[in-house]
Design a protein around this motif. Structure first.
Motif, PDB file in Angstrom:
ATOM      1  N   ARG A  38      39.617  25.922  43.480  1.00 50.65           N
ATOM      2  CA  ARG A  38      40.973  25.551  43.060  1.00 50.65           C
ATOM      3  C   ARG A  38      41.078  25.502  41.533  1.00 50.65           C
ATOM      4  O   ARG A  38      42.107  25.875  40.958  1.00 50.65           O
ATOM      5  N   LEU A  52      45.025  28.071  49.034  1.00 55.86           N
ATOM      6  CA  LEU A  52      44.034  27.183  48.419  1.00 55.86           C
ATOM      7  C   LEU A  52      44.687  26.164  47.494  1.00 55.86           C
ATOM      8  O   LEU A  52      44.343  24.979  47.505  1.00 55.86           O
ATOM      9  N   LEU A  53      45.646  26.601  46.713  1.00 52.11           N
ATOM     10  CA  LEU A  53      46.233  25.704  45.724  1.00 52.11           C
ATOM     11  C   LEU A  53      47.108  24.633  46.342  1.00 52.11           C
ATOM     12  O   LEU A  53      47.287  23.556  45.767  1.00 52.11           O
TER      13      LEU A  53
END
Length: 446
Positions: A38, A52-53
């Motif tokens: 991240r 992912l973020l």
């Protein structure tokens, strides 16, 4: 952290010792891997990186190694009210409007009231036989699924001695020793209105709530490729004919035609006598899966130091095998060797007038680690269940010979000899449908 098994019971494990050197927990590895990824993607505007973020990845850490809190992860899995942070007590509290967040709905309740329910260890002397306060069972801490079936259609226990869950007409709810696997206030007399679906479509005497009709099915009307009724097929490799009817193996099995993935012949095809014995595999207490981890742990390696094969005294006498000596097993694909364990735990079977021997192998060995050995997986070919594509890697046919296996070109020559004697099967596979294949009397006698 927590662990679970096929009993559906979540239990909490405490850390026994600090990890030595640069060893870390799996939780530490995954948390910090996610954190670093991240960080690297922090400035990305690519849509592919949003997964992912946008993750919730803010678990607290503690200690010199920044170990993430396992209980915080458990709380996230349990789910909570987004506004207040209150842990949810049941998956029934989940909402589709974004007001709740749940990691996995079947575990909702394991952190009810902010208490780690998986860590409970109340003595059997302090609770009833259902032991609802030992760990936590998913879903809803329900110890037996479909427990509405423990009562008759009118909601009364089938047996007073075995009463488990029943309808209480005075309270107007289901009660008992376990969490009822049924809508708590739905009476046995409830009948769904016309056109009802979902929970409303399940009557008060339909206990199988995970089925659309609430019934226990004797057959599957849809959804399986080899249904609707369960039946017996022989494994893809077998020394005998199917004793029930002429279809030998599952006609909907998935096969992979390749020269290195041959299939040993089975009746009614010819040459099945070349591989007369059945081998099966399973696990040892001391080792884990293929042994890649446990064979590097010296106490476990000492407890189970060598690949071995269990054989009956009768087969040992028939094939000249010595207890604690060596044997090698041959399929049409490979040869492996193993130490011999002669034991009466394996009993010859009489099938259709013939004596059938089977041998047993652990599947934990390979060529690396403190202890090594040939891999049982080398004996297997690949054929798959048609529904969920599970490999048929528990049973096959082989020949068993005394002594150690050859090596180098001699090993390849041995496999080639068996391939030749079994009909050069590199490009040949038994037909999926075998009902039109005539019996071979010579093969049956063999």
């Amino acid at each position: 952290g927590s662990f679970t098994q096929t009993q559906r019971l979540l239990q909490w494990r405490e850390k026994a010792v600090e990890p030595p050197g640069d060893a870390r927990s799996e939780l530490w590895f995954f948390y910090h891997l996610g954190r670093k990824l991240r960080e690297k993607l922090a400035g990305s505007q690519l849509p592919r990186d949003r997964a992912l973020l946008d993750l919730t990845w803010d678990y607290p850490t503690h200690g010199p190694n920044a170990e993430p809190s396992a209980e915080a992860v458990l709380r996230e899995i349990n789910g909570y009210d987004v506004t207040t942070g209150r842990p949810l007590s049941s998956f029934a509290e989940a909402r589709a409007d974004g007001s709740t967040a749940i990691g996995c709905w079947i575990y909702t309740g394991v952190y009810a009231d902010g208490v780690n329910q998986a860590a409970r260890r109340k003595s059997r002397h302090e609770q009833d036989w259902v032991a609802a306060e030992w760990g936590w069972a998913w879903p809803a801490n329900r110890r037996i699924l479909y427990n509405r079936a423990s009562a008759d259609p009118d909601g009364n226990p089938w047996s007073e001695r075995k009463r488990y869950v029943w309808w209480d007409p005075d309270k107007g709810e289901w009660t008992g020793y376990d969490v009822p696997d049924f809508e708590k206030t739905k009476p046995p007399s409830y009948r769904p209105p016309a056109g009802a679906s979902g929970p409303e479509g399940i009557a008060g005497d339909d206990p199988f709530v995970m089925q659309g009709d609430g019934k226990g099915w004797l057959y599957a009307p849809s959804g399986v490729l080899d249904g609707p009724l369960p039946t017996h097929y022989e494994p893809v490799e077998s020394p005998v004919r199917n004793p029930l009817y002429r279809q030998q193996a599952n006609p909907t099995r998935k096969m992979y035609a390749h020269p290195v993935n041959s299939v040993n012949p089975s009746p009614p095809e010819e040459h099945s006598q070349v591989f007369p014995y059945v081998f099966t595999v399973s696990r040892l207490t001391e080792h884990h899966t293929a042994g890649g981890m446990s064979r590097t742990v010296s106490p476990l390696a000492e407890l189970q130091p060598e690949m071995f094969v269990e054989v009956s005294p009768e087969l040992a006498a028939e094939r000249g095998l010595d207890h604690l000596g060596w044997a090698h097993l041959v399929s049409g694909r490979a040869v492996i060797e193993a130490r011999v364990l002669v034991t009466d735990r394996l009993t010859p079977l009489r099938v259709d007038g013939r004596i059938i021997h089977q041998v047993w192998l652990p599947y934990h060995f390979g060529f690396e680690g403190l202890v090594t050995g040939d891999s049982a997986n080398d004996l297997f070919g690949i054929s798959l269940d048609p529904n969920v594509l599970i490999q048929e890697s528990k049973v096959g046919t082989c020949d068993v010979r005394p002594g150690r296996r050859p090596t180098g070109p001699a090993l390849l020559d041995l496999v080639a000899d068996y391939q030749r004697r079994s009909g050069n099967r590199g490009h040949h596979y038994p037909p999926l449908v075998t009902t039109d294949v005539a019996d071979s009397s010579s093969d049956q006698e063999a």
